[in-house]
Design an enzyme around this catalytic site. Sequence first.
Site, PDB file in Angstrom:
ATOM      1  CB  CYS A 162       2.756   5.504 -14.063  1.00 17.36           C
ATOM      2  SG  CYS A 162       3.751   4.171 -13.349  1.00 17.36           S
TER       3      CYS A 162
ATOM      4  CB  ALA B  39      13.856  -2.122 -23.650  1.00 17.33           C
TER       5      ALA B  39
ATOM      6  CE1 TYR C  81     -10.011  -0.278   3.455  1.00 20.71           C
ATOM      7  CE2 TYR C  81      -8.274   1.272   4.026  1.00 20.71           C
ATOM      8  CZ  TYR C  81      -8.860   0.417   3.118  1.00 20.71           C
ATOM      9  OH  TYR C  81      -8.315   0.256   1.875  1.00 20.71           O
TER      10      TYR C  81
HETATM   11  S1  SF4 Z   1       6.863   5.173 -10.944  1.00 17.72           S
HETATM   12 FE1  SF4 Z   1       6.869   3.202  -9.886  1.00 17.72          FE
HETATM   13  S2  SF4 Z   1       6.288   3.635  -7.776  1.00 17.72           S
HETATM   14 FE2  SF4 Z   1       5.775   5.428  -9.012  1.00 17.72          FE
HETATM   15  S3  SF4 Z   1       3.640   5.078  -9.522  1.00 17.72           S
HETATM   16 FE3  SF4 Z   1       4.850   4.263 -11.246  1.00 17.72          FE
HETATM   17  S4  SF4 Z   1       5.121   2.101 -10.731  1.00 17.72           S
HETATM   18 FE4  SF4 Z   1       4.413   3.114  -8.858  1.00 17.72          FE
END
Ligand code: SF4
Length: 650
Positions: free
Chosen positions: A348, A396, A174
């Site tokens: 993730c 789920a 930045y």
């Molecule tokens: S587990 Fe939750 S906080 Fe961690 S990377 Fe995946 S979505 Fe993001």
Amino acid sequence: MTRFPHLFRPLRIRGCTLKNRIMSTGHDTTLPVDGTVNAELVAYQEARARGGVGLIVLQVSGVHETARYTNHVLMATSDAAIEGYRRVAEAVHRHGTVLFGQLFHPGREIAEADGGLLSVAYAPSSVPNERFRVMPRPLKPAMIASIVQGYGDAARRMQTAGFDGVEIVASHGYLPAQFLNPRVNLRVDAYGGDLDGRLRFLREVIADIRAKVTDGFVVGLRISGSEVDEQGLAENEVLEAVTHLSDTIDYVHITLGTSASLGGAIHIAPPMTFTTAYVVPHAARIKEHVRIPVFVTGRINQPQDAEAAIAGNHADVCGMTRALICDPDMPNKAARGAPEDIRACIACNQACIGHFHKGYPISCIQNPVSGRELRFGTLPQASPRKKVMIVGGGPAGMKAAVIATQRGHSVTLYEAERRLGGQALLAQMLPGRAEFGGLITNLERELELAGVQIHKGRRVDRAMIAAAAPDVVLIATGAKPYRPDFPQEGALQIVDAWQVLRNQGTLGQSVVVIDWRADWIGIGIAEHLAQQGRSVRLAVSGTAAGESLPLYVRDHSAASLHKLGVQVLPYMRLYGSDTDSVYLQHVSGGEAVVIEKVDALVLCTGHTPVDELSDTIEDLAIDIRIIGDAASPRTAEEAVYEGLSVAAEI
Ligand code: SF4
Ligand SMILES: Cc1cc2nc3c(=O)[nH]c(=O)nc-3n(C[C@H](O)[C@H](O)[C@H](O)COP(=O)(O)O)c2cc1C
């Protein structure tokens, strides 16, 4: 005696004391809608403070009108911002957590257009960035002066609102990093040239802030230990800059990467393919050369890793941002010696930075309460209490079982297989995705803590439901591979992704993978087969492999595919096959593409719901809800969210 003595040792910095060494770093939540703090952001940050974190750094606030890098960035450019800042400061301080603000100017890193119109980007020089393809205008000295004053004015507003300090964002390429970088700053005036010239902007910013706040107010600097990019700041350049500035700042916060390139940006929120705590050695190198506290951030997702970093004197404070998005109560759980109760982040990137990149409010695939605290933060006890039967122990069903039990319902969870987890059990087998299995481990622990009754290896049918006479049946029976109908001649080996992961079928040397979802599965299967030494072509129906993935996951996977020699064919749909050829069609042009000498065709063509049950029980006087992939095949994020939202409502 705490299991994490170093992590929970207070730290005094100038006028404030952190009660522990865990920090939620500045992260743009996309919760604000008009550039000011709103109730959603206050609730989000208060949840983290309540969970015991020592320091929260609020998300970036623009210090100048030219700092609007997205449409939803917080702005600290007027006194009107103070009221919102005050509300977040009060909420955070109520729980003994220290609050800093992030002072931000993106320079050329303008990511989003306002109302469809890209604004003019300003930088030290007209050097374009690779990622957003921006050609900036060079800053005139008068505008530099006005931006410098913007930093000081923003800090003053934050202090007026009750903040304990500010952090200058010189990380990730930045504006301050653009001034520092001799390949981006080509100026020949007082702000360019040698290190002294290139440091001038930051020195003026720090001086302006100090002149406008009181003595006890903390002024820290966030910088990438290396921008991990050929054109970015290198490790030795950063070390030199930090050493020169260290007598004027109260701490330095080390991260990695740059926004300027696709490869460098991966480190902004490193995916699960990176080892945990991999930034710590970069911080340790800086720590050897400075006397101020060194903070470090990047893939530290468990208190054990943070404890090791601090105990080893590699850093003084650990940023654990996604760890706290995933489990805001992580510090309290660590403090009471129950790290096994922590819902560990699996990196993730799907609902945190993945949502940010799409302009949606922050959340977490494992913790859908994140970003939705006002809706789900406090769930009332159920009245009346109901008998709830949950059919299907994937994400789920598991989440629904936890929440419904916590609300006081009498819940039984049935899973036909011997193990809980559903498709997540397969997803964790893809290369580099083992950590995805943490989703199951975490949910299993939640089930255990909630005390849910679970029956594994039990397939539920109408007779069982009729006999049990529940008030509510939640159908969470997941999905199975979808096989599209296409002309086939001859005996080409055709298997689906699940069969590949289960080692079913003889694939031979030359394989074509059909990737309809353009997500993890096609990429993962292609990588898996290429790692086995096969020649792999990945035919994607989208514009690129991994098109529907979070950006940094996609870009890192692109590198793996390239290294493994996988040939990616974008814009392709499956048309047909014969004994040793696969026929594709360009999805927009319609032309045929023939691939010859093929030994096997692998179908990653999505899923179809598994729901044989709901029709058979329609006539019973039972509230029936279908959730997750059984309703429509999507991802674990929707599955967990629907588990929560249905269980919150019954
Ligand atoms: S587990 Fe939750 S906080 Fe961690 S990377 Fe995946 S979505 Fe993001
Ligand atoms: C949703 C999201 C938004 C982010 N926005 C910012 C930001 O505004 N400023 C910043 O300095 N870093 C930002 N980051 C990077 C984080 O501060 C942090 O460095 C990153 O999440 C890696 O740390 P972790 O592995 O502990 O999550 C963001 C990260 C996420 C996940």
